[in-house]
Write an enzyme that holds these catalytic residues in place. Structure first.
Site, short mmCIF file in Angstrom:
data_model
loop_
_atom_site.label_atom_id
_atom_site.label_comp_id
_atom_site.label_asym_id
_atom_site.label_seq_id
_atom_site.Cartn_x
_atom_site.Cartn_y
_atom_site.Cartn_z
CG ASP A 125 -0.17 -0.05 2.54
OD1 ASP A 125 1.06 -0.18 2.51
OD2 ASP A 125 -0.82 0.04 3.60
CB CYS A 160 5.46 -2.56 1.51
SG CYS A 160 6.60 -1.88 0.29
CG HIS A 191 6.13 -5.65 -1.82
ND1 HIS A 191 5.28 -4.73 -1.26
CD2 HIS A 191 5.95 -6.81 -1.12
CE1 HIS A 191 4.60 -5.30 -0.28
NE2 HIS A 191 4.99 -6.55 -0.16
#
Length: 349
Positions: free
Chosen positions: A183, A186, A342
């Site tokens: 979001d 992370c 990520h």
């Protein structure tokens, strides 16, 4: 809804064909690696067109309430084979439109018998809604088969290869990846997860360079991040953002040279630096290696970062003292999602 209400089925079919042609022209330029994305885009358009046809039929039923809405299927129809996958791949919106016309015509002609049962055959009686649902389910199954075949032909994706490499690296260390919400927070959420894990094991809280002690009451938190303000506290992801920004402001020239827009002591660069720190502090902007280094200093903790194809990166190595607190462990993935980079938490098996 207005378009569906005022269009004829033939006009709608023509529009669908034009729209699908435009989408196919776009997806034709996609690379082989993006084929899955192309198929899902095309499928989404076909789904939308299907819903428009269904809505048109429902409106037509309201306009023509005397028309019967059931049809009997013969045994030969019930056992009619579904079209092969490669033919489904060639299906255009005009085909879908024709299918809708054919379905409507079949429904209307099948319901013409009297109540005495003079139907088309002795098979199951199906409503128009059941026919639409059955057609939709068949198309979905065949589309999923088509997507899976494409994936199989393409071989492992970049994400699959990266995850396999990380598993090969972490398993001998009795570690595994713990998925963290993607979001924009992370990196901070991964560190938060590690702090919760370590604090539950050690019964300790982090004392960082910012002077904060973890998990104090929210009323003592500050969010202005000013140079002379008391350091923010807390170990949830929002508090970690504030603590990170505080350290970056406090030691700005340890970080500004790494940002081209902030590298000089000028009015424009100073303004850019203020904006950058505000973004770190109070937005969903992605955090990177620079922010992770600042966070290690804020927490006074060593942070280890595993990646699939690079050596382990250690942030805050000066805090890794023998007999001290265990390092926080996260992993960085370049291909975790379509958007790219990520961070995840790394925990024991």
């Amino acid at each position: 809804a207005d378009a569906v209400r005022h269009e004829t089925l033939d006009a709608m079919s023509a529009r669908h064909e034009t729209e699908m042609t435009a989408i196919l022209a776009v997806t034709a330029g996609f690379s082989k690696r993006d084929r899955d994305k192309a198929m899902r885009l095309e499928g989404g358009v076909r789904d939308w067109h299907y819903m428009e046809v269904a809505a048109w039929e429902e409106l037509d039923d309201l306009r023509n309430p005397s028309v019967s809405t059931t049809v009997a299927t013969t045994d030969s129809q019930a056992h009619e084979p579904t079209p092969p996958v490669h033919e489904m791949a060639k299906t255009s919106v005009s085909d879908s439109g024709c299918a809708g016309v054919h379905c409507e015509q079949t429904v209307r002609s099948g319901g013409g018998g009297d109540s005495g049962g003079g139907g088309v055959g002795s098979g199951t009686v199906m409503t128009k809604a059941m026919l639409r649902r059955q057609k939709k389910e068949t198309e979905e199954r065949e589309r999923e088969v088509r997507i899976n075949e494409e994936k199989s032909n393409m071989g492992p994706s970049a994400r699959d290869r990266e995850e396999a490499a990380l598993k090969l690296l972490l398993t001998p260390l009795h570690l595994r990846i713990k998925d963290i919400k993607a979001d924009g927070h992370c990196m901070y959420r991964s560190v938060e997860d590690q702090l919760v894990l370590r604090n539950s094991k050690d019964g300790a809280h982090a004392h960082g360079e910012d002077g904060a002690v973890g998990e104090q009451s929210p009323e003592h938190e500050i969010s202005d991040g000013g140079q002379g303000a008391a350091p923010p506290v807390g170990e949830d992801f929002a508090s970690l953002r504030r603590r990170c920004a505080h350290v970056m402001r406090k030691s700005q020239w340890d970080y500004r040279p790494f940002l081209a827009q902030c590298a000089e002591d000028s009015t424009a660069c100073n303004a850019a630096w203020v904006a950058y720190c505000l973004e770190v502090e109070d937005s969903a902007a992605w955090g990177g290696q620079m922010e992770l280094g600042a966070l290690a200093k804020a927490l006074g903790r060593c942070i280890k970062v595993y990646t699939a194809h690079m050596p382990v990166v250690v942030m805050g190595e000066e805090f890794a003292v023998e007999g001290g607190e265990a390092p926080l462990v996260v992993c960085f993935q370049q291909h975790a999602f379509g958007l790219g980079e990520h961070y995840n938490s790394v925990v024991g098996l």
